[in-house]
Design an enzyme around this catalytic site. Sequence first.
Site, PDB file in Angstrom:
ATOM      1  N   SER A  75      -1.942   6.644 -60.001  1.00 58.04           N
ATOM      2  CA  SER A  75      -2.229   6.997 -58.608  1.00 58.04           C
ATOM      3  C   SER A  75      -3.535   7.604 -58.391  1.00 58.04           C
ATOM      4  O   SER A  75      -4.134   8.058 -59.412  1.00 58.04           O
ATOM      5  CB  SER A  75      -1.351   8.454 -58.052  1.00 58.04           C
TER       6      SER A  75
HETATM    7  N1  SAH Z   1       3.295   8.608 -61.295  1.00 60.65           N
HETATM    8  C1  SAH Z   1       2.190   7.683 -61.496  1.00 60.65           C
HETATM    9  C2  SAH Z   1       2.359   6.504 -60.402  1.00 60.65           C
HETATM   10  C3  SAH Z   1       3.052   5.627 -60.696  1.00 60.65           C
HETATM   11  S1  SAH Z   1       3.031   4.147 -59.658  1.00 60.65           S
HETATM   12  C4  SAH Z   1       0.771   8.153 -61.866  1.00 60.65           C
HETATM   13  O1  SAH Z   1       0.980   9.273 -62.252  1.00 60.65           O
HETATM   14  O2  SAH Z   1      -0.013   7.430 -61.632  1.00 60.65           O
HETATM   15  C5  SAH Z   1       5.086   4.156 -59.178  1.00 60.65           C
HETATM   16  C6  SAH Z   1       5.855   4.038 -60.380  1.00 60.65           C
HETATM   17  O3  SAH Z   1       6.995   3.973 -59.818  1.00 60.65           O
HETATM   18  C7  SAH Z   1       5.915   2.292 -60.932  1.00 60.65           C
HETATM   19  O4  SAH Z   1       5.405   2.713 -62.300  1.00 60.65           O
HETATM   20  C8  SAH Z   1       7.065   1.834 -60.515  1.00 60.65           C
HETATM   21  O5  SAH Z   1       7.526   0.862 -61.728  1.00 60.65           O
HETATM   22  C9  SAH Z   1       7.867   3.040 -60.700  1.00 60.65           C
HETATM   23  N2  SAH Z   1       9.281   2.809 -59.984  1.00 60.65           N
HETATM   24  C10 SAH Z   1       9.566   2.094 -58.661  1.00 60.65           C
HETATM   25  N3  SAH Z   1      10.912   2.423 -58.670  1.00 60.65           N
HETATM   26  C11 SAH Z   1      11.530   3.097 -59.351  1.00 60.65           C
HETATM   27  C12 SAH Z   1      12.732   3.532 -59.712  1.00 60.65           C
HETATM   28  N4  SAH Z   1      13.827   3.231 -58.844  1.00 60.65           N
HETATM   29  N5  SAH Z   1      13.038   4.405 -60.663  1.00 60.65           N
HETATM   30  C13 SAH Z   1      11.741   4.638 -61.558  1.00 60.65           C
HETATM   31  N6  SAH Z   1      10.632   4.239 -61.252  1.00 60.65           N
HETATM   32  C14 SAH Z   1      10.527   3.598 -60.229  1.00 60.65           C
END
Ligand code: SAH
Length: 229
Positions: A75
Amino acid sequence: MSVAALIDPVADGSGMTSLRTRERLTKRLMAAGIVDETVIGALRQVPRHLFVEEALASRAYEDSALPIGWGQTISQPYMVARMTQALLAAGPVQTVLEIGTGCGYQTAVLAALVRRVYSLERIASLQARAEQRLKALKLRNVRLRHADGCAGWPEYAPFDGILITAAAHGIPRRLAEQLAPGGCMVLPIDSGRGQVLVRLTRQRRGRRLGFRHEVLEPVTFVPLLEGVA
Ligand code: SAH
């Protein structure tokens, strides 16, 4: 937790340039409305360059999202700060459940600010890498798991805060049930006409689930998907 390893730019091998670029980023965040000094402090400390591939490390302190593989992104720092600030503003927060660990950056920021962070990721390879990184940074107050975040983590519930870093189509019911009374959930909601960042505060009284809703701002996140990969 130990943040010493996170703070020392020489110890992490990135040199003073990294410290200067981190300072530039924090100034930018303040100008963009991040007023919580503890949140600014956490973003200043956490070495974002260790959460992206080496080829992208030189761009780690730009205020932008970057690819982390498997179609996912780390992010944008502003968004990490904005969501963290919104989550912590409502009152004392000791335990946080994060859905969507991704590379683990937001997890590390939360770990610098609260007593315990629980984080779930549905993509096994991302989860494994995040686990390695956070272990290398010696963050001992985080617990990660490869699982579908939509089910939450009932063993450790209730949580003072829940932060979802992928866009849901509504309020995920099972997660809402794992929020402590008075606790906050910060999440992007996709209404079908775009996504908005929302803060929900669970009411303190009453047996039925009741929430106060606040719409914070328009956002763009990857979708929250059901099941594991
Ligand atoms: N928190 C991260 C951003 C990750 S992007 C950061 O610090 O940059 C969002 C993430 O959510 C992705 O890795 C995706 O695989 C995950 N995601 C999507 N649906 C999900 C679910 N149902 N359970 C767990 N993770 C999920």
